[in-house]
Design a protein around this motif. Structure first.
Motif, PDB file in Angstrom:
ATOM      1  N   TYR A   1       0.820  -1.074  -0.147  1.00 41.09           N
ATOM      2  CA  TYR A   1       0.154   0.045  -0.020  1.00 41.09           C
ATOM      3  C   TYR A   1       0.993   1.258   0.071  1.00 41.09           C
ATOM      4  CZ  TYR A   1      -3.208   3.644   1.700  1.00 41.09           C
ATOM      5  OH  TYR A   1      -3.869   4.864   1.736  1.00 41.09           O
ATOM      6  N   ALA A   2       1.927   1.192   1.110  1.00 36.43           N
ATOM      7  CA  ALA A   2       2.906   2.316   0.943  1.00 36.43           C
ATOM      8  C   ALA A   2       3.404   2.682  -0.445  1.00 36.43           C
ATOM      9  CB  ALA A   2       3.850   2.330   2.108  1.00 36.43           C
ATOM     10  N   GLN A   3       3.978   1.668  -1.171  1.00 32.90           N
ATOM     11  CA  GLN A   3       4.550   1.569  -2.408  1.00 32.90           C
ATOM     12  C   GLN A   3       3.711   2.272  -3.671  1.00 32.90           C
ATOM     13  OE1 GLN A   3       5.600  -2.175  -4.097  1.00 32.90           O
ATOM     14  NE2 GLN A   3       6.747  -1.407  -5.488  1.00 32.90           N
ATOM     15  N   LEU A   4       2.513   1.875  -3.344  1.00 35.85           N
ATOM     16  CA  LEU A   4       1.298   2.668  -4.300  1.00 35.85           C
ATOM     17  C   LEU A   4       1.315   3.997  -4.025  1.00 35.85           C
ATOM     18  CD1 LEU A   4      -0.508   2.460  -6.813  1.00 35.85           C
ATOM     19  CD2 LEU A   4      -2.189   1.420  -5.117  1.00 35.85           C
ATOM     20  N   ALA A   5       1.015   4.449  -2.625  1.00 37.45           N
ATOM     21  CA  ALA A   5       0.871   5.391  -2.278  1.00 37.45           C
ATOM     22  C   ALA A   5       1.905   6.457  -2.911  1.00 37.45           C
ATOM     23  CB  ALA A   5       0.836   5.743  -0.707  1.00 37.45           C
ATOM     24  N   LEU A   6       3.224   6.253  -2.454  1.00 40.57           N
ATOM     25  CA  LEU A   6       4.397   6.875  -2.905  1.00 40.57           C
ATOM     26  C   LEU A   6       4.294   6.954  -4.600  1.00 40.57           C
ATOM     27  CD1 LEU A   6       5.215   6.643  -0.082  1.00 40.57           C
ATOM     28  CD2 LEU A   6       7.637   6.267  -0.995  1.00 40.57           C
ATOM     29  N   ALA A   7       3.991   6.012  -5.362  1.00 39.51           N
ATOM     30  CA  ALA A   7       3.838   6.023  -6.760  1.00 39.51           C
ATOM     31  C   ALA A   7       2.793   7.048  -7.245  1.00 39.51           C
ATOM     32  CB  ALA A   7       3.499   4.568  -7.360  1.00 39.51           C
ATOM     33  N   ILE A   8       1.555   7.208  -6.306  1.00 38.17           N
ATOM     34  CA  ILE A   8       0.606   8.194  -6.900  1.00 38.17           C
ATOM     35  C   ILE A   8       1.206   9.345  -6.774  1.00 38.17           C
ATOM     36  CG2 ILE A   8      -1.565   8.981  -6.089  1.00 38.17           C
ATOM     37  CD1 ILE A   8      -2.428   5.943  -5.551  1.00 38.17           C
ATOM     38  N   ILE A   9       1.774   9.869  -5.422  1.00 43.70           N
ATOM     39  CA  ILE A   9       2.436  11.156  -4.990  1.00 43.70           C
ATOM     40  C   ILE A   9       3.328  11.448  -6.201  1.00 43.70           C
ATOM     41  CG2 ILE A   9       3.653  12.150  -3.407  1.00 43.70           C
ATOM     42  CD1 ILE A   9       2.540  10.415  -1.329  1.00 43.70           C
ATOM     43  N   ASP A  10       4.376  10.576  -6.673  1.00 43.38           N
ATOM     44  CA  ASP A  10       5.247  11.032  -7.727  1.00 43.38           C
ATOM     45  C   ASP A  10       4.741  11.170  -9.038  1.00 43.38           C
ATOM     46  OD1 ASP A  10       8.163  10.872  -8.356  1.00 43.38           O
ATOM     47  OD2 ASP A  10       7.636   9.168  -9.553  1.00 43.38           O
ATOM     48  N   HIS A  11       3.653  10.354  -9.259  1.00 43.70           N
ATOM     49  CA  HIS A  11       2.943  10.541 -10.841  1.00 43.70           C
ATOM     50  C   HIS A  11       2.056  11.782 -10.849  1.00 43.70           C
ATOM     51  CE1 HIS A  11       1.363   9.538 -14.581  1.00 43.70           C
ATOM     52  NE2 HIS A  11       2.094   8.402 -14.685  1.00 43.70           N
ATOM     53  N   ASP A  12       2.641  12.742 -11.553  1.00 42.67           N
ATOM     54  CA  ASP A  12       1.728  14.207 -11.315  1.00 42.67           C
ATOM     55  C   ASP A  12       0.531  14.201 -12.408  1.00 42.67           C
ATOM     56  OD1 ASP A  12       3.712  15.009  -9.898  1.00 42.67           O
ATOM     57  OD2 ASP A  12       4.880  15.988 -11.466  1.00 42.67           O
ATOM     58  N   TYR A  13       0.203  12.967 -13.203  1.00 41.36           N
ATOM     59  CA  TYR A  13      -0.966  13.222 -14.029  1.00 41.36           C
ATOM     60  C   TYR A  13      -1.854  12.211 -13.538  1.00 41.36           C
ATOM     61  CZ  TYR A  13      -2.974  14.664 -18.449  1.00 41.36           C
ATOM     62  OH  TYR A  13      -3.960  15.073 -19.319  1.00 41.36           O
ATOM     63  N   LEU A  14      -1.643  11.387 -12.380  1.00 46.21           N
ATOM     64  CA  LEU A  14      -2.880  10.768 -11.610  1.00 46.21           C
ATOM     65  C   LEU A  14      -3.680  11.587 -10.792  1.00 46.21           C
ATOM     66  CD1 LEU A  14      -0.957   7.597 -10.671  1.00 46.21           C
ATOM     67  CD2 LEU A  14      -2.545   7.751 -12.485  1.00 46.21           C
ATOM     68  N   ASN A  15      -5.087  11.704 -11.189  1.00 48.25           N
ATOM     69  CA  ASN A  15      -5.983  12.581 -10.357  1.00 48.25           C
ATOM     70  C   ASN A  15      -7.315  12.424 -10.728  1.00 48.25           C
ATOM     71  OD1 ASN A  15      -6.788  15.043  -8.858  1.00 48.25           O
ATOM     72  ND2 ASN A  15      -6.517  16.206 -10.410  1.00 48.25           N
ATOM     73  N   GLY A  16      -8.150  12.251  -9.300  1.00 52.68           N
ATOM     74  CA  GLY A  16      -9.583  12.254  -9.223  1.00 52.68           C
ATOM     75  C   GLY A  16     -10.039  10.731  -9.966  1.00 52.68           C
ATOM     76  N   GLU A  17      -8.977   9.501  -9.610  1.00 54.72           N
ATOM     77  CA  GLU A  17      -9.352   8.150  -9.735  1.00 54.72           C
ATOM     78  C   GLU A  17      -9.113   7.286  -8.494  1.00 54.72           C
ATOM     79  OE1 GLU A  17     -10.897   5.636 -11.075  1.00 54.72           O
ATOM     80  OE2 GLU A  17     -10.181   6.360 -13.090  1.00 54.72           O
ATOM     81  N   VAL A  18      -9.793   5.894  -8.703  1.00 53.40           N
ATOM     82  CA  VAL A  18      -9.682   5.049  -7.659  1.00 53.40           C
ATOM     83  C   VAL A  18      -8.953   4.088  -8.064  1.00 53.40           C
ATOM     84  CG1 VAL A  18     -10.932   3.436  -6.168  1.00 53.40           C
ATOM     85  CG2 VAL A  18     -11.946   5.703  -6.593  1.00 53.40           C
ATOM     86  N   ILE A  19      -7.826   3.451  -7.592  1.00 53.20           N
ATOM     87  CA  ILE A  19      -7.203   2.337  -7.964  1.00 53.20           C
ATOM     88  C   ILE A  19      -7.174   1.167  -6.993  1.00 53.20           C
ATOM     89  CG2 ILE A  19      -4.611   1.613  -8.410  1.00 53.20           C
ATOM     90  CD1 ILE A  19      -3.776   4.228  -9.111  1.00 53.20           C
ATOM     91  N   ARG A  20      -7.704   0.063  -7.473  1.00 47.47           N
ATOM     92  CA  ARG A  20      -8.087  -1.002  -6.733  1.00 47.47           C
ATOM     93  C   ARG A  20      -6.485  -1.886  -6.433  1.00 47.47           C
ATOM     94  NH1 ARG A  20     -13.716  -3.737  -7.223  1.00 47.47           N
ATOM     95  NH2 ARG A  20     -12.738  -5.526  -6.332  1.00 47.47           N
ATOM     96  N   MET A  21      -6.191  -2.232  -5.395  1.00 46.90           N
ATOM     97  CA  MET A  21      -4.839  -2.902  -5.083  1.00 46.90           C
ATOM     98  C   MET A  21      -5.505  -4.355  -4.299  1.00 46.90           C
ATOM     99  SD  MET A  21      -1.689  -2.201  -2.430  1.00 46.90           S
ATOM    100  CE  MET A  21      -2.615  -2.998  -1.094  1.00 46.90           C
ATOM    101  N   ASP A  22      -5.736  -5.464  -5.210  1.00 47.00           N
ATOM    102  CA  ASP A  22      -6.476  -6.446  -4.697  1.00 47.00           C
ATOM    103  C   ASP A  22      -6.073  -7.914  -5.159  1.00 47.00           C
ATOM    104  OD1 ASP A  22      -7.518  -6.114  -7.068  1.00 47.00           O
ATOM    105  OD2 ASP A  22      -9.835  -5.722  -6.285  1.00 47.00           O
TER     106      ASP A  22
END
Length: 253
Positions: free
Chosen positions: A224-245
């Motif tokens: 989860y932490a790895q994905l959170a950091l990837a989202i923070i780093d990726h400036d074009y990700l916005n307004g979306e839900v990502i399933r990690m399942d």
């Protein structure tokens, strides 16, 4: 969004998803203010760069005090918020002992959904007051839903309602905060090896893992932490839900 020499808030930061995320952010050079209940903060792991602040996320006064602390260092502006605080009691709408407790339903929604909204809103006000970076960015908020928002099981009426609310909040929040250069994303985890599962047997845990198509195991908080950091780093990700399942779709029970 770079995380070196910034401040970050992580709710539920003393254990589970929050603790893993707080440690990961601190490891990148962020100053992390971890919000959790007093007893949890007292028992939280000692991590360099992580400061625990006892906070009830449903209390605007508590949250404002915590955000003020996180935003108090001009050299490290508040840029990141990760909302992990939540509870997940189970109860059926109609059970052997009667109807679902209205107080319990209200508490779950208050902690999981309203608490997320309070922290996001108060923190966004502080982030909006900072100077943007070269790309006009000021910050990013990562909220936590659950696959129960989509595949709620028997006994999850309150939990699924609260997490479904977070899913529904994602896009309008991103649109509301776009003018301030603040992105809003949501992670919907599947079954994660967190303290919520600490009380179940190894056999039951193995059964849960067997239902995941691939990888056939429970997720780890560090993922989860790895994905959170990837989202923070990726400036074009916005307004979306990502399933990690692991492509899990929950059965009715």
């Amino acid at each position: 969004m770079q995380t070196t020499d910034i401040s970050a808030i992580v709710t539920g930061g003393a254990s589970g998803l929050g603790a893993a995320t707080a440690a990961a952010l601190a490891g990148t050079g962020a100053r992390v203010v971890a919000l959790d209940l007093p007893d949890a903060c007292a028992a939280g792991p000692e991590v360099e760069g992580v400061t625990y602040v006892p906070t009830d996320v449903t209390s605007e006064a508590d949250v404002r005090a915590a955000v003020a602390e996180a935003a108090g260092d001009p050299a490290r502006p508040l840029r990141v918020v990760v909302n992990c605080a939540g509870i997940g009691p189970s109860a059926r709408i109609l059970g052997r002992k009667g109807t679902h407790s209205i107080d319990l339903y209200t508490k779950v929604v208050q902690v999981n959904l309203v608490g997320t909204f309070v922290v996001m809103t108060v923190a966004a006000e502080a982030i909006a007051a900072t100077e943007p970076d070269a790309d006009g960015q000021r910050g990013v908020v990562v909220n936590t839903a659950s696959i129960a928002a989509y595949d709620g099981q028997v006994g999850q009426a309150a939990y699924s309602s609260s997490k479904g609310g977070i899913v529904g909040l994602t896009l309008p929040a991103a649109r509301d905060l776009a003018q301030y250069g603040i992105r809003v994303m949501t992670i919907a985890p599947g079954i994660v090896e967190t303290p919520m599962l600490a009380t179940v047997s190894d056999e039951f845990r193995a059964g849960l893992a067997a239902g995941v198509p691939f990888p056939q195991r429970l997720a780890r908080p560090e993922e989860y932490a790895q994905l959170a950091l990837a989202i923070i780093d990726h400036d074009y990700l916005n307004g979306e839900v990502i399933r990690m399942d692991g492509s899990l779709r929950m059965a009715p029970r």
